[in-house]
Design an enzyme around this catalytic site. Structure first.
Site, PDB file in Angstrom:
ATOM      1  N   SER A 149       0.859  -1.181   0.000  1.00  0.00           N
ATOM      2  CA  SER A 149       0.000   0.000   0.000  1.00  0.00           C
ATOM      3  C   SER A 149       0.894   1.228   0.000  1.00  0.00           C
ATOM      4  CB  SER A 149      -0.842  -0.010   1.281  1.00  0.00           C
ATOM      5  OG  SER A 149      -1.477   1.234   1.472  1.00  0.00           O
ATOM      6  N   TYR A 162      -1.511  -0.701  10.661  1.00  0.00           N
ATOM      7  CA  TYR A 162      -1.634  -0.992   9.220  1.00  0.00           C
ATOM      8  C   TYR A 162      -0.337  -0.578   8.528  1.00  0.00           C
ATOM      9  CZ  TYR A 162      -3.642  -1.150   4.481  1.00  0.00           C
ATOM     10  OH  TYR A 162      -3.905  -1.439   3.167  1.00  0.00           O
TER      11      TYR A 162
HETATM   12  P1  NDP Z   1     -11.339  -6.086  -0.013  1.00  0.00           P
HETATM   13  O1  NDP Z   1     -11.826  -5.971   1.384  1.00  0.00           O
HETATM   14  O2  NDP Z   1     -12.287  -5.879  -1.129  1.00  0.00           O
HETATM   15  O3  NDP Z   1     -10.600  -7.466  -0.237  1.00  0.00           O
HETATM   16  C1  NDP Z   1      -9.845  -8.080   0.770  1.00  0.00           C
HETATM   17  C2  NDP Z   1      -9.719  -9.543   0.428  1.00  0.00           C
HETATM   18  O4  NDP Z   1      -8.918 -10.180   1.425  1.00  0.00           O
HETATM   19  C3  NDP Z   1     -11.061 -10.245   0.380  1.00  0.00           C
HETATM   20  O5  NDP Z   1     -11.111 -11.082  -0.738  1.00  0.00           O
HETATM   21  C4  NDP Z   1     -11.068 -11.069   1.655  1.00  0.00           C
HETATM   22  O6  NDP Z   1     -11.796 -12.274   1.437  1.00  0.00           O
HETATM   23  C5  NDP Z   1      -9.585 -11.377   1.800  1.00  0.00           C
HETATM   24  N1  NDP Z   1      -9.245 -11.770   3.167  1.00  0.00           N
HETATM   25  C6  NDP Z   1      -9.355 -11.045   4.298  1.00  0.00           C
HETATM   26  N2  NDP Z   1      -8.997 -11.781   5.356  1.00  0.00           N
HETATM   27  C7  NDP Z   1      -8.665 -13.011   4.887  1.00  0.00           C
HETATM   28  C8  NDP Z   1      -8.231 -14.211   5.486  1.00  0.00           C
HETATM   29  N3  NDP Z   1      -8.052 -14.319   6.808  1.00  0.00           N
HETATM   30  N4  NDP Z   1      -7.978 -15.280   4.690  1.00  0.00           N
HETATM   31  C9  NDP Z   1      -8.161 -15.197   3.357  1.00  0.00           C
HETATM   32  N5  NDP Z   1      -8.562 -14.087   2.729  1.00  0.00           N
HETATM   33  C10 NDP Z   1      -8.818 -13.005   3.488  1.00  0.00           C
HETATM   34  O7  NDP Z   1     -10.143  -5.007  -0.110  1.00  0.00           O
HETATM   35  P2  NDP Z   1      -9.079  -4.668  -1.244  1.00  0.00           P
HETATM   36  O8  NDP Z   1      -9.334  -5.388  -2.485  1.00  0.00           O
HETATM   37  O9  NDP Z   1      -8.983  -3.197  -1.255  1.00  0.00           O
HETATM   38  O10 NDP Z   1      -7.740  -5.215  -0.547  1.00  0.00           O
HETATM   39  C11 NDP Z   1      -6.826  -6.080  -1.167  1.00  0.00           C
HETATM   40  C12 NDP Z   1      -5.427  -5.678  -0.745  1.00  0.00           C
HETATM   41  O11 NDP Z   1      -5.140  -4.361  -1.217  1.00  0.00           O
HETATM   42  C13 NDP Z   1      -5.199  -5.648   0.760  1.00  0.00           C
HETATM   43  O12 NDP Z   1      -3.950  -6.241   1.060  1.00  0.00           O
HETATM   44  C14 NDP Z   1      -5.170  -4.166   1.078  1.00  0.00           C
HETATM   45  O13 NDP Z   1      -4.402  -3.882   2.212  1.00  0.00           O
HETATM   46  C15 NDP Z   1      -4.541  -3.620  -0.198  1.00  0.00           C
HETATM   47  N6  NDP Z   1      -4.771  -2.197  -0.427  1.00  0.00           N
HETATM   48  C16 NDP Z   1      -6.034  -1.698  -0.602  1.00  0.00           C
HETATM   49  C17 NDP Z   1      -6.213  -0.338  -0.761  1.00  0.00           C
HETATM   50  C18 NDP Z   1      -7.568   0.284  -0.880  1.00  0.00           C
HETATM   51  O14 NDP Z   1      -7.661   1.523  -0.811  1.00  0.00           O
HETATM   52  N7  NDP Z   1      -8.644  -0.468  -1.067  1.00  0.00           N
HETATM   53  C19 NDP Z   1      -5.082   0.596  -0.793  1.00  0.00           C
HETATM   54  C20 NDP Z   1      -3.813  -0.049  -0.635  1.00  0.00           C
HETATM   55  C21 NDP Z   1      -3.683  -1.372  -0.461  1.00  0.00           C
HETATM   56  P3  NDP Z   1     -12.732 -13.027   2.512  1.00  0.00           P
HETATM   57  O15 NDP Z   1     -13.318 -11.985   3.395  1.00  0.00           O
HETATM   58  O16 NDP Z   1     -13.712 -13.734   1.636  1.00  0.00           O
HETATM   59  O17 NDP Z   1     -11.807 -13.969   3.216  1.00  0.00           O
END
Ligand code: NDP
Length: 253
Positions: A149, A162
């Protein structure tokens, strides 16, 4: 020039929404067979149907990456089903913000477990297969894309733990890159700014209000913008390694 991913296999964690979902779709469009990992099985199945309708091959894996055995099993099942693993997109993550003073410590534990330990477990399980793919796979190169990020580059008030997890992902990725790049496993770091996904929605209501204020009037990135970046990274020819990509919405300071 980009190279297509036909004949390769990719595992995407956090594929049930947001960036992971976008990345899985984009890699499938480039010809990769994809394994989709996350906890919400029904969301993975919906995405799998979409990929199959487009002619792609896909496997869904209900996985909690914070459980080492489940992370290991996800890699094992991908290789058992498709015979190889060329690309790991280490994307699963949570962002639980707020002041450090009086913070709910369980939120910190969750972020360390998902963003850091989960990513490490998946990396550890995948590496032997990525090394094999780089040696004798169709492209003779393999990729691990770690989703960090802008918070992994710049610490800000209210983002403490974070920030800590994403800085750790950056440090780990650079160390691992140096270890395996000579064997043609490329380790890349993707650092998005604000993306419109479900990520913000897991925060306490008072924190969500603060976040909404911060981004009011700003055109945030879409998941597809980051999927594009990931696709760019993994479709480079064997001799080109994109080590790091920082992508902000134009209006984000
Ligand atoms: P979402 O919340 O849409 O997606 C997060 C994903 O992580 C989901 O598919 C969720 O699936 C999965 N996840 C969470 N916990 C677990 C777990 N214990 N085991 C397996 N899967 C897990 O957010 P984003 O798409 O935005 O996030 C994706 C990445 O991008 C993250 O690492 C985030 O930190 C990073 N990011 C996002 C930004 C933003 O502004 N959105 C900015 C910078 C970085 P499920 O709940 O089904 O398990």
């Amino acid at each position: 020039m980009p190279e297509r991913l036909d004949g390769t296999v990719a595992l995407v964690t956090g594929a049930s929404s947001g960036i992971g979902e976008g990345a899985a779709l984009a890699l499938a469009e480039q010809g990769a067979t994809v394994a989709l990992a996350a906890r919400r099985a029904e969301r993975l199945e919906a995405l799998a149907s979409k990929i199959r309708e487009g002619g792609g091959s896909v496997l869904t894996l209900t996985v909690d990456v914070t459980e080492e055995e489940q992370a290991r099993e996800a890699v094992k099942r991908t290789v058992a089903e498709f015979g190889r693993l060329d690309t790991l997109v280490n994307n699963a993550g949570v962002m639980l913000l707020g002041p450090v003073v009086d913070a709910p410590v369980r939120e910190w534990e969750r972020m360390v477990q998902v963003n850091l330990l989960g990513l490490l477990y998946c990396a550890h399980a995948a590496l032997p297969h990525l090394l094999s793919a780089a040696e004798d796979g169709p492209r003779r190169v393999a990729d691990m894309v770690n989703v960090s990020s802008v918070a992994g580059r710049r610490a800000r008030r209210g983002f403490g733990v974070y920030n800590a997890t994403k800085h750790a992902v950056g440090a780990f990725s650079e160390s691992l890159r140096q270890e395996v790049t000579g064997r043609h496993v490329r380790v890349s770091l993707v650092e998005p700014g604000a993306v419109e996904t479900e990520l913000f929605g897991h925060n306490r209501p008072e924190i969500q209000d603060l976040l909404s204020e911060r981004y009011v009037g700003m055109e945030r990135l879409q998941a597809g913008d980051i999927a594009d970046a990931i696709t760019y990274i993994v479709t480079r020819p064997r001799h080109v390694a994109i080590n790091e990509m920082l992508i902000r919405p134009t209006e984000q300071e």
